[in-house]
Every structure is written in structure tokens, then in C-alpha cells.
Design a protein around this motif. Structure first.
Motif, PDB file in Angstrom:
ATOM      1  N   GLU A 402     -38.247 -31.408  39.741  1.00 57.81           N
ATOM      2  CA  GLU A 402     -36.861 -31.029  39.483  1.00 57.81           C
ATOM      3  C   GLU A 402     -36.770 -29.802  38.584  1.00 57.81           C
ATOM      4  O   GLU A 402     -35.863 -28.973  38.738  1.00 57.81           O
ATOM      5  CB  GLU A 402     -36.095 -32.191  38.843  1.00 57.81           C
ATOM      6  CG  GLU A 402     -35.846 -33.370  39.751  1.00 57.81           C
ATOM      7  CD  GLU A 402     -37.049 -34.300  39.853  1.00 57.81           C
ATOM      8  OE1 GLU A 402     -38.106 -33.948  39.266  1.00 57.81           O
ATOM      9  OE2 GLU A 402     -36.958 -35.342  40.529  1.00 57.81           O
ATOM     10  N   ARG A 431     -47.250 -28.034  45.986  1.00 58.67           N
ATOM     11  CA  ARG A 431     -46.030 -28.500  46.652  1.00 58.67           C
ATOM     12  C   ARG A 431     -44.920 -27.462  46.544  1.00 58.67           C
ATOM     13  O   ARG A 431     -44.110 -27.316  47.468  1.00 58.67           O
ATOM     14  CB  ARG A 431     -45.571 -29.819  46.038  1.00 58.67           C
ATOM     15  CG  ARG A 431     -46.429 -31.031  46.383  1.00 58.67           C
ATOM     16  CD  ARG A 431     -45.867 -32.266  45.714  1.00 58.67           C
ATOM     17  NE  ARG A 431     -44.453 -32.416  46.019  1.00 58.67           N
ATOM     18  CZ  ARG A 431     -43.573 -33.018  45.207  1.00 58.67           C
ATOM     19  NH1 ARG A 431     -43.967 -33.512  44.032  1.00 58.67           N
ATOM     20  NH2 ARG A 431     -42.304 -33.114  45.550  1.00 58.67           N
ATOM     21  N   GLU A 435     -44.071 -27.015  50.321  1.00 53.38           N
ATOM     22  CA  GLU A 435     -42.882 -27.797  50.674  1.00 53.38           C
ATOM     23  C   GLU A 435     -41.594 -27.075  50.307  1.00 53.38           C
ATOM     24  O   GLU A 435     -40.679 -26.970  51.118  1.00 53.38           O
ATOM     25  CB  GLU A 435     -42.924 -29.159  49.974  1.00 53.38           C
ATOM     26  CG  GLU A 435     -44.110 -30.019  50.393  1.00 53.38           C
ATOM     27  CD  GLU A 435     -44.156 -31.330  49.623  1.00 53.38           C
ATOM     28  OE1 GLU A 435     -43.132 -31.675  48.965  1.00 53.38           O
ATOM     29  OE2 GLU A 435     -45.194 -32.007  49.660  1.00 53.38           O
ATOM     30  N   ARG A 436     -41.527 -26.590  49.099  1.00 53.24           N
ATOM     31  CA  ARG A 436     -40.299 -25.931  48.662  1.00 53.24           C
ATOM     32  C   ARG A 436     -40.135 -24.547  49.294  1.00 53.24           C
ATOM     33  O   ARG A 436     -39.047 -24.028  49.464  1.00 53.24           O
ATOM     34  CB  ARG A 436     -40.309 -25.821  47.134  1.00 53.24           C
ATOM     35  CG  ARG A 436     -39.005 -25.303  46.531  1.00 53.24           C
ATOM     36  CD  ARG A 436     -39.181 -23.879  46.033  1.00 53.24           C
ATOM     37  NE  ARG A 436     -38.019 -23.400  45.317  1.00 53.24           N
ATOM     38  CZ  ARG A 436     -37.004 -22.757  45.874  1.00 53.24           C
ATOM     39  NH1 ARG A 436     -37.007 -22.531  47.176  1.00 53.24           N
ATOM     40  NH2 ARG A 436     -35.986 -22.338  45.162  1.00 53.24           N
ATOM     41  N   SER A 592     -31.404 -23.686  46.808  1.00 53.38           N
ATOM     42  CA  SER A 592     -31.063 -25.085  47.039  1.00 53.38           C
ATOM     43  C   SER A 592     -29.805 -25.208  47.885  1.00 53.38           C
ATOM     44  O   SER A 592     -29.584 -26.230  48.536  1.00 53.38           O
ATOM     45  CB  SER A 592     -30.874 -25.807  45.701  1.00 53.38           C
ATOM     46  OG  SER A 592     -29.875 -25.161  44.931  1.00 53.38           O
ATOM     47  N   ARG A 614     -29.615 -29.002  49.010  1.00 50.84           N
ATOM     48  CA  ARG A 614     -30.787 -29.723  48.529  1.00 50.84           C
ATOM     49  C   ARG A 614     -30.604 -30.032  47.056  1.00 50.84           C
ATOM     50  O   ARG A 614     -29.940 -29.294  46.322  1.00 50.84           O
ATOM     51  CB  ARG A 614     -32.061 -28.892  48.740  1.00 50.84           C
ATOM     52  CG  ARG A 614     -32.327 -28.542  50.202  1.00 50.84           C
ATOM     53  CD  ARG A 614     -33.535 -27.641  50.320  1.00 50.84           C
ATOM     54  NE  ARG A 614     -33.848 -27.274  51.699  1.00 50.84           N
ATOM     55  CZ  ARG A 614     -33.320 -26.242  52.336  1.00 50.84           C
ATOM     56  NH1 ARG A 614     -32.443 -25.446  51.710  1.00 50.84           N
ATOM     57  NH2 ARG A 614     -33.638 -25.975  53.582  1.00 50.84           N
ATOM     58  N   ASP A 615     -31.243 -31.120  46.600  1.00 47.27           N
ATOM     59  CA  ASP A 615     -31.129 -31.488  45.187  1.00 47.27           C
ATOM     60  C   ASP A 615     -32.142 -30.710  44.359  1.00 47.27           C
ATOM     61  O   ASP A 615     -32.828 -29.809  44.859  1.00 47.27           O
ATOM     62  CB  ASP A 615     -31.289 -32.993  45.014  1.00 47.27           C
ATOM     63  CG  ASP A 615     -32.640 -33.498  45.532  1.00 47.27           C
ATOM     64  OD1 ASP A 615     -33.553 -32.662  45.746  1.00 47.27           O
ATOM     65  OD2 ASP A 615     -32.781 -34.715  45.724  1.00 47.27           O
ATOM     66  N   ALA A 617     -34.968 -31.520  43.292  1.00 51.15           N
ATOM     67  CA  ALA A 617     -36.339 -31.682  43.789  1.00 51.15           C
ATOM     68  C   ALA A 617     -36.499 -31.080  45.173  1.00 51.15           C
ATOM     69  O   ALA A 617     -37.533 -31.259  45.805  1.00 51.15           O
ATOM     70  CB  ALA A 617     -36.717 -33.155  43.811  1.00 51.15           C
ATOM     71  N   LYS A 619     -34.965 -31.810  47.963  1.00 49.28           N
ATOM     72  CA  LYS A 619     -34.836 -32.750  49.059  1.00 49.28           C
ATOM     73  C   LYS A 619     -33.404 -32.710  49.571  1.00 49.28           C
ATOM     74  O   LYS A 619     -32.469 -32.382  48.833  1.00 49.28           O
ATOM     75  CB  LYS A 619     -35.201 -34.162  48.598  1.00 49.28           C
ATOM     76  CG  LYS A 619     -36.656 -34.315  48.186  1.00 49.28           C
ATOM     77  CD  LYS A 619     -36.968 -35.737  47.747  1.00 49.28           C
ATOM     78  CE  LYS A 619     -38.440 -35.880  47.348  1.00 49.28           C
ATOM     79  NZ  LYS A 619     -38.741 -37.257  46.900  1.00 49.28           N
ATOM     80  N   ALA A 620     -33.247 -33.021  50.865  1.00 51.02           N
ATOM     81  CA  ALA A 620     -31.912 -32.974  51.471  1.00 51.02           C
ATOM     82  C   ALA A 620     -30.946 -33.847  50.693  1.00 51.02           C
ATOM     83  O   ALA A 620     -31.230 -35.013  50.390  1.00 51.02           O
ATOM     84  CB  ALA A 620     -31.996 -33.426  52.922  1.00 51.02           C
ATOM     85  N   HIS A 621     -29.795 -33.270  50.375  1.00 54.08           N
ATOM     86  CA  HIS A 621     -28.787 -33.966  49.568  1.00 54.08           C
ATOM     87  C   HIS A 621     -27.534 -34.151  50.430  1.00 54.08           C
ATOM     88  O   HIS A 621     -26.795 -33.202  50.681  1.00 54.08           O
ATOM     89  CB  HIS A 621     -28.481 -33.138  48.321  1.00 54.08           C
ATOM     90  CG  HIS A 621     -27.549 -33.823  47.359  1.00 54.08           C
ATOM     91  ND1 HIS A 621     -27.805 -35.067  46.849  1.00 54.08           N
ATOM     92  CD2 HIS A 621     -26.356 -33.437  46.821  1.00 54.08           C
ATOM     93  CE1 HIS A 621     -26.833 -35.421  46.021  1.00 54.08           C
ATOM     94  NE2 HIS A 621     -25.932 -34.443  46.004  1.00 54.08           N
TER      95      HIS A 621
END
Length: 771
Positions: A402, A431, A435-436, A592, A614-615, A617, A619-621
Motif C-alpha cells: 500500500e 511485485r 504486477e503493479r 491507480s 484500484r486501491d 495495493a 488491486k481492483a476496487h
């Protein structure tokens, strides 16, 4: 197609029996006849044919044929009423619209071919422009459509209506939605009538334009246009890009040779961040053009808006950081919060203090606190530079996704050994890239790469160079920097628009003496620059590669600061190179919140607005409230709410329909539903210029009209041949037909055939001397 229908097939055996008996009797009778030769054979054949015809009449044959049922089959006459038909091909000649109106009307009534079609078919008269609508007649046509949505209309007509027999399309073939045309296997045939023969002259036109944004200084916005001229061979025109206030920013001269289109590129070197709008204008002096509607275009460009935050980590204060910091000082979009270590962790000593005391006893009596707030003597000393507030990076390098993913787009590691990070932090960096979609750049300090212990670590596995395949030769002296073929193709690696000038710059660069030497790169990596010494040893200097969703770069030269120490021009070049490198790191890294506006190809008015959330972290929000405010060209604002998509988590979608030509700007505001806190906002923009699309092509598109007719089983006609349609449509297959039946036994020609056959047999016998 006419055919014979036998009504009493159940007594076929009886007719066959009659024919067989007659054949036997004839053979017996003519066997003893005095006729000889061909007369005998011909007489037998005539009598046999007459008796066989009588036997077939026992089956009661019917003569049937199919014909369209009057008033039941529908024919659609579709007329293109777009504004481009109001163009005359030559000065003084009637426009295509005038010619079409004359072909559809005869005085105060419909043309003769329309009235003839109406006798056998049910006609539906329609017009297609910006909208498709039915009309009672064609006597009051207005050719003012802002676009020609012909394909969508034709495909809809063919797929609907069970009684549709055919579609007649009258157009110049310039459909603005031609890319969507697809002929289904089933459907009514389309008969196309082509209006126009030649390209209107003289005329200038902007055929199409694309906008490419760049994060680099030479050309933040590049506009590529295809322009054409007809009847202006040897003439010169000016293509200009105007800002939102109508002021010309950049112009380019174009000289036309023949009618072939030319590609022109306009580079706007100074453009503000975010969404901006431009207008293209193509002009020439002293020429009265066929139309001016195709001489301008509206364009939207989105360069993105910062700040783009890059986390810089250094193991010691060095000159590289000094020059890098100075280089980005003039770039308002790049922020570089930094962690710089000024002292390493020291061994832990046993101080002779009080029992259980962990703080340095030298601080006793000076307000030192016990526990976590106490001054530790066995921790590295880090200083924070350029942070947003006192809290940012106060605990050192982030330990949670985060804190890392939401704050930074890229990470730079300079002269810092791998042991500075925990294993969890190195996996977090991996990551961050994979990922990001962030970027990682390792500079060439003495404690990086293999010397820094990065071999067999998560960070080392991402680097584009192998750390276990380094050279054992001595240090490189007097190493000269040069670009590779891949490097010349990367705009961020170049500092001059002309390659010859850039080669001169590279030749004048000072030598480097501190190189992290490696001779092997990983599969998929690209060597963008090399360094070579006097012994002709060449090793990579700058290497990059994709890793997961992100990118990783390696700068193997540890003393790039020498470049800036050469002279003032070299210092400016180095600073520009640093800025372009920083832009390359962050340009493709997503935020994000992302906001896009996509215009529908088939319906230019329809714009799909998509917001991905996205949040922290990354991730889909999906638990968010997304509001979209659209500012229209007249200043009117519209409020929309984006709905969650059923196909993708964290995606919110809505649609907006552009009504007026001009520039549109939209702001998407995102709020967390659970915490009732704003998450951020993004801006997107688009333009709506239907007139430019409609008038971009004025030459009649004969090939497209022929394609429509061929693929649907129809036929193409010229406008002057439109009177042939009733005859052509009379022979097509129709959905609703009526069957006409006539008994053959009651037809005169059957009786006539019998008389002729029996008379011929009698005549042959008389000629043969028989009574």
C-alpha cells in the motif's frame, strides 16, 4: 420459373399401359404396311406421339408459374441525403444533390420508375444522413446530413422484415461508417445507384489525422496528417496547428504534385500537461475551392498530468544524485523523493550503562527516550530529501504494498548493496514491477550489480544483464559512449532531431572510467548503448527489458557525471538526457485511477467513458462511486454516474452522446463508498467534428458501391441508368409469390398439336399410296 404439375400421378400406370398397347398395335399395323423407308418410321412416330399426348392428358397436367403478389413484397428506396452531395464536380455544373433530386422526381410527382415499381411492389421511401427516416415522397429532400451512416442502415434493413424483396440505394458511396460493412449470407439484394462520376475540383482536403504524445522535449505532440489536392498540381498550401484560442502554433508548407495524398507531420515542442485541443487548417491563396468543409479538423491530445513520483535510493551521497536532482528541477511533473544513506550500520557495542539500557548512555540526561524512540547506535543513518511531508519515508524503505504501489511509479537504486533490503522488501520491489507495472532502474555504482550482492536475489532476477557472467579483465580506461541500432530507434535516447548532429555530440562526449562490465544480456533484453575502450573492448552501457507488466533498466556506467563536467553545452545535454530517462521510466506506468474516452467507430456521436479504479495495493476496487462531469463546447455541463462493469472488476462505464461539434472535456471523480473519502480524479477529452469526416472524401466511391451490390446479389447502376430498375427488379426472387395454374388439356396448343401429328401421319400415308 414455369413448370408442369401432374395432378393424377396415381394413374400413371394406366397412361403407361395405354402407350404400350398403342405401341404394340402400331407395330403390328405398320409391319404389314406398304410404306417403306423413312416415311414408315415418320408416320409411326407421329401417330405414337399423338396417342402418347392423349395418354398423358389422363394425368390432368397443369401449367404453373410463380409471380410476385402485388402489394405484398416490399422494396426500400434509400437515398443518401448527406451534405457532401451538395458539392458540384465542376464550377457551374449542377451538384450531385440536384442530379439525384431530378432522378427521383418528375415535376410535382414521383419519377416514372418509382411509379412503375409501385404497381407491383409496396414501396417504402427512406433517407439516410445523420438519421434514417421514412418519407412520403422525395420532392422536398434536404441534403444536410452531417454524416452518412449507410452501412448500419443497410445491414439493419436486410436483417429485418420478412417481406423485403430488395433495397435500392442512391448515393455517392462515401459512407462514414464504411469500416462496419458486413454482408450477411441471407438478406435482400441491394441495387446501388452511383451518383457522381469525378472528383470535385479544385479542392484541398485533410483526409485523416492522428495525434501522438511524447514525454520528451523535442516534440511533446506530433500530429500526422494525410492531405490531398485535386486540380491544384504545383500549387502550395499551408497546414497549420492552432491552439484553443485560435493562435497558430506551428505551420508547414506543402507542395502538391498530382492528386496523390501527401503525409505531413507537425511537431508541437511546447504543450501543457493534461488534455489539450488543437485545430488543423489547410489553406491556399487565390483558389476558389469546391468546398471548405474538408479543410479543417479538431484534435485532442492527452500528455498526462503529474506529478510522477520516482523513489531514489542511494548508498552514499554522490555526484550522480547531484546532477540528476539538478536536471529534473525544471520539470514540474517529476518528483523524486529520496533516501540517501550517509552512514552505514555500525557493529553493536556493549555500553557500560544501566542494566537493560539499549540507548547510548552518552545521551543520558539530554532528553533521550527509551524504546523505539531512543537513538540507536547500530542503525544506518538515512536522510530524506524531497519528501511530501514529515511522515513519508520516515521508517525507511516501504515495507507494505500500500505504501509503495500507490505512491511511486518508478524506483532508482544507486550505489546501494542488496543487504540494505530485507528479503520481503526485495520481493515487494519485484511485485512492484511485475504486477503493479512500475519501473526499476539500477545505476552503475560500485555497490550495485554483482559487487552489491544482487546475484540470486529477486532484484537481480529482474535485471536485464546476467550478474554471474562478468569479465575478469581489468578496468576500462578512456571508454567512449555510443548508441546501438536499438538505441537509435528509441526517441528518449536521442538528443538531436538530426542523426548526423547526434553523432557529432556522441563523438564529443568525454571518456568514462568506471564501468560495471558484463558481456551477457538476458533473452528479450535490448542493448541501447555501449562503451568501447582503446583495446576495442565493447560492453553494454544501457540495457532495458520488459518484466511482467513493467520495465527494468540498467545503466552500467558509474561516472556519467563526467559528461556534465566537460562544458556548459555538455552539462545541458546531460541534464536533458536525465530528464528523458526519467520520463521513459514513468510514461507507461498506470495510475491507480485511469480514465479513457473511446469514440464508437460506427456511431461517432457515441462516446464510451471507462474508469478503472484500484486501491492502494493496486488491486481492483469495485466499491466506489464514480461521477463524470462533461463540459460541452458551449460550456454546458452534464453529470453522469458510471456503473460497475459485469466483465471486469474495478471497471466503471458510462456513455455520452455528443450533440454539437467541438471539444469535449470530462472529469471523473472517484469516491470510496465504504470510507466516504475521495480517491482522486482524472481528466479525458475528445472532439466531435462530423463535417470533417463527411467531406474528407468527395470522389464517388464506385468500388464500395460495387462491393455492396456484388456481396448481396444485386447490381450497380449509374444515376442516368436508374430507369432500368423496374425491369431488373421484375426478375428477382421475392418473399411472397402467387402461383398461376392452367390445365394443359384446355389449352388450344394441345389440340393443335394433336391435329398436326395426326395430319402429318395421314399425309405420309397418302404420299406412300395408301388410303
Amino acid at each position: 420459373m414455369p413448370r408442369i404439375l401432374w395432378q393424377h400421378t396415381d394413374i400413371t400406370w394406366l397412361a403407361a399401359l395405354v402407350v404400350a398397347v398403342v405401341l404394340g398395335l402400331l407395330w403390328m399395323g405398320y409391319r404389314r404396311s406398304q410404306l417403306r423407308g423413312w416415311r414408315k418410321l415418320a408416320a409411326m412416330t407421329c401417330k405414337l406421339a399423338a396417342l402418347a399426348l392423349l395418354a398423358l392428358c389422363l394425368l390432368d397436367p397443369l401449367w404453373t408459374k410463380q409471380q410476385p403478389k402485388k402489394g405484398e413484397n416490399e422494396i426500400v428506396v434509400l437515398v443518401d441525403t448527406s451534405a457532401s452531395l451538395e458539392t458540384a464536380e465542376k464550377a457551374g455544373e449542377p451538384t450531385r444533390a440536384t442530379q439525384v433530386s431530378a432522378a427521383l422526381n418528375s415535376g410535382d410527382q414521383d419519377a416514372a420508375w418509382i411509379r412503375t415499381l409501385g404497381d407491383d411492389f409496396r414501396l417504402r421511401l427512406m433517407t439516410a444522413g445523420a438519421q434514417t427516416q421514412s418519407v412520403p415522397h422525395f420532392r422536398t429532400l434536404k441534403f444536410d446530413g452531417t454524416r452518412s451512416d449507410l452501412c448500419r442502415t443497410l445491414m439493419t434493413l436486410r436483417s429485418g422484415g420478412t417481406n423485403l424483396a430488395a433495397v435500392v440505394l442512391v448515393s455517392d458511396g462515401n459512407a462514414t461508417d464504411a469500416a462496419t460493412w458486413k454482408a450477411e449470407a441471407k438478406g435482400a439484394p441491394i441495387f446501388t445507384v452511383l451518383a457522381g462520376k469525378n472528383t470535385p475540383t479544385p479542392d484541398l482536403a485533410i483526409l485523416d489525422s492522428t495525434v501522438a504524445t511524447s514525454p520528451f522535449e523535442d516534440a511533446p505532440i506530433t500530429i500526422t496528417s494525410r492531405v490531398s489536392a485535386h486540380g491544384l498540381n504545383g500549387k502550395q498550401a499551408t497546414l497549420s496547428a492552432l491552439d484553443e484560442q485560435g493562435k497558430a502554433i506551428v505551420t508547414e508548407k506543402v507542395t502538391f504534385n498530382g492528386d496523390s495524398p501527401q503525409t505531413v507531420r507537425l511537431r508541437i515542442p511546447v504543450a501543457k500537461p493534461g488534455v489539450s485541443f488543437h485545430k488543423l487548417e489547410l489553406k491556399t491563396e487565390g483558389v476558389q475551392e469546391a468546398t471548405l468543409a474538408n479543410n479543417s479538423r479538431l484534435l485532442a491530445a492527452d500528455r498526462g498530468a503529474g506529478p510522477y513520483r520516482v523513489l531514489y535510493l542511494a548508498g552514499r551521497p554522490n555526484w550522480e544524485y547531484k546532477f540528476l536532482r539538478r536536471a529534473i528541477a525544471s520539470d514540474d511533473d517529476i518528483q523524486m523523493p529520496s533516501l540517501v544513506r550517509i552512514a552505514k550500520r555500525e557493529p553493536k557495542f556493549e555500553w557500560r550503562g544501566h542494566a537493560g539500557e539499549s540507548a547510548n548512555p552518552l545521551f543520558r540526561g539530554f532528553g533521550a527516550k527509551e524504546g523505539e524512540e531512543a537513538q540507536r547506535y547500530d542503525q544506518p543513518v538515512l536522510i530524506r530529501l524531497g519528501t511530501r511531508d514529515a511522515k513519508e519515508l520516515s521508517d525507511g524503505f516501504p515495507k507494505a504494498a500500500e505504501d509503495l504501489f500507490s505512491e511511486y511509479r518508478a524506483i532508482i537504486i544507486d550505489d546501494l548493496e542488496a543487504s540494505f533490503f530485507t528479503q520481503e522488501q526485495m520481493h515487494l520491489i519485484q511485485r512492484f514491477v511485475s504486477e503493479r507495472g512500475g519501473a526499476l532502474l539500477m545505476l552503475g555504482g560500485q555497490e550495485c550489480y554483482q559487487a552489491g550482492g544482487y546475484d540470486h536475489t529477486p532484484i537481480g532476477s529482474m535485471l536485464p544483464v546476467y550478474l554471474d557472467r562478468t569479465t575478469t579483465t581489468g578496468p576500462m580506461l578512456d571508454a567512449r559512449f555510443n548508441l546501438t541500432r536499438e538505441g537509435w530507434l528509441e526517441s528518449w535516447m536521442r538528443l538531436r532531431t538530426d542523426r548526423a548532429e547526434d553523432e557529432k555530440r556522441l563523438a564529443a562526449m568525454p571518456a568514462f572510467y568506471s564501468i560495471n562490465q558484463t558481456f551477457s544480456i538476458k533473452p528479450g533484453a535490448s542493448i541501447l548503448a555501449t562503451v568501447s575502450d582503446g583495446t576495442q573492448t565493447t560492453v553494454p552501457a544501457i540495457v532495458s527489458q520488459r518484466f511482467g507488466e513493467g520495465r527494468v533498466g540498467s545503466v552500467m556506467v558509474a561516472d556519467l557525471w563526467r559528461w556534465g563536467m566537460h562544458d556548459e553545452d555538455a552539462r545541458k545535454d546531460m541534464e536533458r538526457s536525465w530528464r528523458q530517462l526519467m520520463r521513459w521510466l514513468v510514461v507507461d506506468v498506470a495510475d491507480s485511477i485511469t480514465f479513457s474516452a473511446e469514440t464508437d467507430v460506427a456511431d461517432r456521436e457515441r462516446v464510451k467513458l471507462s474508469v478503472r479504479v484500484r486501491d492502494r495495493a493496486f488491486k481492483a476496487h469495485g466499491d466506489a462511486l464514480v461521477k463524470v462531469e462533461v463540459t460541452q463546447p458551449d460550456g454546458k455541463k452534464s453529470q453522469l454516474f458510471a456503473e460497475p462493469s459485469l466483465k471486469e472488476a474495478g471497471l466503471f462505464e458510462t456513455e455520452f452522446f455528443s450533440a454539437n461539434p467541438g471539444n469535449y472535456r470530462a472529469v471523473a471523480s472517484v469516491e470510496d463508498m465504504e470510507k466516504h473519502a475521495p480517491l482522486g480524479s482524472k481528466i479525458a477529452g475528445w472532439t466531435y467534428g462530423p463535417q470533417a469526416e463527411e467531406f474528407s472524401r468527395l470522389a464517388p466511391d464506385k468500388a464500395f458501391m460495387q462491393r455492396i451490390a456484388t456481396e448481396t446479389g444485386g447490381q450497380m447502376l449509374a444515376l442516368e441508368e436508374i430507369g432500368k430498375l423496374p425491369e431488373l427488379l421484375k426478375n428477382i426472387r421475392v418473399p411472397v409469390e402467387v402461383t398461376l395454374s392452367t390445365p394443359l388439356w384446355h389449352t388450344p396448343w394441345i389440340f393443335l398439336a394433336l391435329l398436326l401429328l395426326l395430319g402429318a401421319e395421314w399425309f405420309l400415308r397418302r404420299k406412300g399410296g395408301l388410303a
